[in-house]
Motif scaffolding. Structure first.
Motif, PDB file in Angstrom:
ATOM      1  N   ASP A  54       0.846  -1.183   0.000  1.00 55.26           N
ATOM      2  CA  ASP A  54       0.000   0.000   0.000  1.00 55.26           C
ATOM      3  C   ASP A  54       0.890   1.244   0.000  1.00 55.26           C
ATOM      4  O   ASP A  54       1.991   1.241   0.550  1.00 55.26           O
ATOM      5  CB  ASP A  54      -0.897   0.026   1.242  1.00 55.26           C
ATOM      6  N   LYS A  90      -5.396   5.086   0.310  1.00 54.07           N
ATOM      7  CA  LYS A  90      -6.367   4.042   0.023  1.00 54.07           C
ATOM      8  C   LYS A  90      -5.719   2.949  -0.817  1.00 54.07           C
ATOM      9  O   LYS A  90      -5.794   2.957  -2.048  1.00 54.07           O
ATOM     10  CB  LYS A  90      -7.591   4.617  -0.694  1.00 54.07           C
ATOM     11  N   GLY A  91      -5.035   2.043  -0.141  1.00 57.63           N
ATOM     12  CA  GLY A  91      -4.399   0.935  -0.839  1.00 57.63           C
ATOM     13  C   GLY A  91      -3.310   1.391  -1.780  1.00 57.63           C
ATOM     14  O   GLY A  91      -2.362   2.063  -1.376  1.00 57.63           O
ATOM     15  N   ASP A  92      -3.468   1.025  -3.072  1.00 60.35           N
ATOM     16  CA  ASP A  92      -2.448   1.386  -4.052  1.00 60.35           C
ATOM     17  C   ASP A  92      -2.727   2.725  -4.729  1.00 60.35           C
ATOM     18  O   ASP A  92      -2.146   3.036  -5.764  1.00 60.35           O
ATOM     19  CB  ASP A  92      -2.304   0.283  -5.104  1.00 60.35           C
TER      20      ASP A  92
END
Length: 251
Positions: A87, A188-190
């Motif tokens: 992430d 938000k994540g990637d």
């Protein structure tokens, strides 16, 4: 498919650490060796010249390797890629901001010394922005007639002139320093985003110009943090000029 894979290999080499840049130069030299491109003799028919997908990339490889070393950009703009599943973190964003700022300063330095600043700007845009991965939403500070730069060529022009008549070359002002003051992050994540102010120090006067920014980031297929959103504007009423810090009194 082979060409796509080959281009991915080139991107890996161009976005790794400076140690890998040495490998790239060695590879480029190898591609240049005539012995590697001499077709073997055939018994039944004369040799037929068949160009492999990698052969078509020989010249770009040589040019990229030579340019990276001659411009000294590898150290500023490269970093080991993140693991594919990682992430994006605040630290990743801050590191990307530093690479972007160092790249802007470096382009100006090369321009001031009479070097190939346009190639330097192209490397900066190609490595930091994700135009080759998908849409990039770029609204630069000093653009009025062509406010939104949705292609690489439009971005190059903004930083060093060329395609758009209104462009004066933001990166060749030149600036001696770029510092970021992040106000908020969205992770938000990637994907991620950050907004705040960044300050550009005029290389001639030492004055800082305050500018508002919003950057959006994504993790590309190689695990590198790239920009897919860049909105930049002067604060309402115009950019705030900050005088250069006073010199420390002599001891």
């Amino acid at each position: 498919a082979d060409i796509t894979k080959a281009r991915h290999l080139v991107e890996v080499q161009l976005t790794r650490s400076s140690c890998y840049m040495l490998s790239l130069t060695t590879a480029a030299a190898a591609f240049a060796s005539p012995s590697l491109h001499t077709a073997p003799a055939r018994r039944a028919a004369p040799p037929v010249a068949v160009q492999s997908p990698l052969e078509s990339l020989r010249a770009p490889l040589q040019t990229a390797a030579a340019t990276l070393f001659s411009l000294g950009l590898a150290a500023q703009l490269t970093a080991a890629p993140l693991p594919a599943s990682a992430d994006i973190t605040k630290a990743d964003i801050i590191a990307a901001e530093e690479r972007w700022g160092d790249g802007i300063v470096r382009v100006g330095e090369i321009y001031s010394k009479g070097g190939d600043y346009k190639s330097a700007a192209k490397i900066l845009v190609d490595l930091m922005y994700g135009y080759d991965q998908g849409p990039v939403l770029f609204k630069p500070t000093k653009a009025a007639e062509k406010e939104f730069r949705v292609t690489p060529g439009e971005a190059y022009s903004y930083f060093v002139t060329g395609q758009e008549v209104e462009d004066k070359g933001f990166a060749i002002h030149p600036w001696s320093k770029v510092r970021f003051d992040n106000k908020q992050f969205l992770l938000k994540g990637d994907t991620a985003a950050a907004m705040g102010n960044y300050y550009f120090t005029d290389a001639k006067t030492g004055e800082e110009t305050k500018v508002d920014f919003t950057f959006g980031y994504f993790e590309d297929v190689l695990g590198n943090v790239r920009i897919n959103l860049h909105h930049s504007s002067l604060p309402y009423g115009g950019g705030a000029k900050v005088a250069a810090p006073a010199a420390a009194p002599a001891a």
